[in-house]
Each structure stands twice: as C-alpha cells, then as structure tokens.
Design an enzyme around this catalytic site. Structure first.
Site, mmCIF file in Angstrom:
data_model
loop_
_atom_site.group_PDB
_atom_site.id
_atom_site.type_symbol
_atom_site.label_atom_id
_atom_site.label_comp_id
_atom_site.label_asym_id
_atom_site.label_seq_id
_atom_site.Cartn_x
_atom_site.Cartn_y
_atom_site.Cartn_z
ATOM 1 N N ASP A 64 0.827 -1.209 0.000
ATOM 2 C CA ASP A 64 0.000 0.000 0.000
ATOM 3 C C ASP A 64 0.862 1.259 0.000
ATOM 4 O O ASP A 64 2.093 1.182 0.148
ATOM 5 C CB ASP A 64 -0.968 -0.003 1.196
ATOM 6 N N ASN A 133 -7.577 -2.383 14.152
ATOM 7 C CA ASN A 133 -8.979 -2.567 13.759
ATOM 8 C C ASN A 133 -9.143 -3.769 12.816
ATOM 9 O O ASN A 133 -10.195 -3.947 12.217
ATOM 10 C CB ASN A 133 -9.514 -1.299 13.079
ATOM 11 N N HIS A 135 -7.391 -4.343 10.046
ATOM 12 C CA HIS A 135 -7.107 -4.133 8.618
ATOM 13 C C HIS A 135 -5.856 -4.893 8.179
ATOM 14 O O HIS A 135 -4.947 -5.144 8.977
ATOM 15 C CB HIS A 135 -7.056 -2.643 8.236
ATOM 16 N N GLU A 140 -9.601 -1.510 5.213
ATOM 17 C CA GLU A 140 -10.240 -1.200 6.483
ATOM 18 C C GLU A 140 -11.487 -2.076 6.677
ATOM 19 O O GLU A 140 -11.967 -2.695 5.711
ATOM 20 C CB GLU A 140 -10.634 0.282 6.499
HETATM 21 P P1 PGA Z 1 2.073 -1.349 12.643
HETATM 22 O O1 PGA Z 1 0.926 -1.294 11.556
HETATM 23 O O2 PGA Z 1 3.024 -2.382 12.183
HETATM 24 O O3 PGA Z 1 2.681 0.028 12.608
HETATM 25 O O4 PGA Z 1 1.434 -1.679 13.944
HETATM 26 C C1 PGA Z 1 0.413 -2.476 11.039
HETATM 27 C C2 PGA Z 1 -0.759 -2.182 10.150
HETATM 28 O O5 PGA Z 1 -1.450 -1.186 10.377
HETATM 29 O O6 PGA Z 1 -0.995 -2.955 9.217
#
Ligand code: PGA
Length: 246
Positions: A64, A133, A135, A140
């Site tokens: 992404d 959450n 995702h 999302e």
């Molecule tokens: P993080 O993010 O590794 O910074 O916790 C993971 C994500 O949001 O996919």
C-alpha cells in the site's frame, strides 16, 4: 508460532523469507510497512550483509501507499522502504513495484498494478502486518474479501496510528492506495506478523473469531497456506485451541 519478543519476530520472519528465496530464487514478494516489520527488514539487511540472502532475482510489490503525497515525503511508504530495506540490499530498481501516490488516473494505476502482479506470475509470499482494527494493508473494516487494488479512505484510528511517520497528525493523508483482500488472498503463501500487547485483541479476533468483513484479517482463516508469527505479548489473548476442544 509464538516467539519471545519483537526482535525474535523479525529474525524468525527473516528466516522464513530466506527459506522462500532458497526454495525459489525468483520469488515475488508482497512487502509491508509500519512498525511491525522494522525488525524483519533489519534482520534481512543483516543476512544480506553476511551473504546469506540474495535479492537480485526477486520482484517486490508493496502492499500500500498513502495517496496525495510525494514519494520524497519522509512519511511516504516509498521513503520508508528506501530507508529500511531497498537502500541496503541488491533488489534491482526495475524489480521494485510501488503504487504511485500522485497517480492522476487512480483506476488506471490500480489496474496496472494488478496486471504487473499477474505478469510477474502472482505473489509467492505476502508478508503482512495487522491494524488494531483488523485491517490488512489498508483494507479497512467493511472491505470486501474479493476487493482488488484501489483507492480507500482511511479510518480516524488508522490516521492516528500512522501519525509517527509524519511531523504531526494534520499531515497524515486521509486516503491511500492498497492491494485488495482478493489480491492478497491469491498469494501462494501468507506470513502474518504481529508484535506487542496492543495487537493481542485483534490477533485473537482475526485468527479465532468469526470470519467477517468487520475484521478484514479474519479472511486469512480461509487461506490455504498461512504462517503466523507473533510475539508473546501479541499472543496473550489467543485461546489454547487444544484445551478449548477438550
Ligand atoms: P504497525 O501497523 O506495524 O505500525 O502496527 C500495522 C498495520 O497497520 O498494518
């Protein structure tokens, strides 16, 4: 697999990547950003320096990218990847694929990314983090399981979670381009990583809760080849399946 801490998570994940490259030196990788994979990239760079991994024949696709900022913005995932990984190993620039954060024709950009993945023969190993959450990449809650690469609106929580990549919250983009869940699920092998207590609840929900678009990562329960590496803190709320079935 449950490991001791964040550093061990990176080391084990790097060994899994190394095994993948050993088994298939032409492997196509889908790569994550965020805090979780920092120790993975650190270990991969170390292994590259020691001569135990070679990326010269690999193609990569990042999962992404924020939409609407320049690739030179230090908060962009392009900049993150240069800083943490691409700048230190022998991936060929032409084999690195990133979504264009300034694409004018977003649909064409997303279709082109999907086509490049197909032309590369599909993704052999997709490495994923997970959002609090649920995702995956920037899919999302509510994202369809068959979604493809597209433009998405980020939730307020995700915007807040990405604040550390920018000077302040107001600079975090509200939109992003992301591979879809359908795109990710077509990878031949998926490696899910999570570290820290703040991921404990979502890891339990994703792996042992209902399969639902409300928790996008739960779709991974349907993947035929899923490897999960979490540290003790992230595993804290997982039920012991053996004892549950007794
Ligand atoms: P993080 O993010 O590794 O910074 O916790 C993971 C994500 O949001 O996919």
């Amino acid at each position: 697999m449950v490991v001791e801490d964040w550093d061990a998570l990176g080391r084990i994940a790097a060994l899994i990547v190394a095994q993948q490259l050993h088994d298939n030196p032409l492997s196509v990788l889908a790569l994550p950003t965020g805090k979780t994979p920092l120790t993975l990239y650190c270990w991969l760079v170390r292994m590259y320096d020691e001569g135990t991994v070679d990326f010269s024949a690999n193609r990569t696709f990042n999962l992404d990218e924020f939409y609407g900022i320049d690739r030179d913005n230090p908060g962009s995932f392009a900049a993150y990847m240069r800083r943490e990984f691409f700048g230190h190993v022998n991936l060929r620039p032409e084999n690195i694929n990133l979504l264009d954060p300034l694409a004018h024709d977003v649909d064409a950009e997303c279709r082109c990314y999907e086509r490049k993945i197909r032309d590369a023969g599909g993704i052999d190993l997709a490495i994923l983090g997970i959002g609090q959450n649920g995702h995956l990449a920037f899919n999302e809650p509510g994202s369809p399981f068959d979604s493809r690469t597209r433009l998405v609106r980020l939730t307020p929580q995700t915007i807040k979670d990405n604040r550390s990549f920018f000077r302040d919250l107001s600079e975090v983009p509200h939109f992003a381009l992301t591979m879809g869940l359908g795109t990710i699920m077509e990878a031949r092998h998926v490696l899910l990583l999570a570290s820290g207590r703040r991921k404990a609840k979502v890891i339990a929900r994703a792996l042992q809760g209902a399969v639902t678009v409300a928790c996008p990562a739960s779709v991974l329960q349907q993947h035929p080849k899923l490897t999960v590496v979490v540290d003790k803190d992230a595993a804290a709320r997982l039920l012991d399946v053996g004892s549950r079935s007794r």
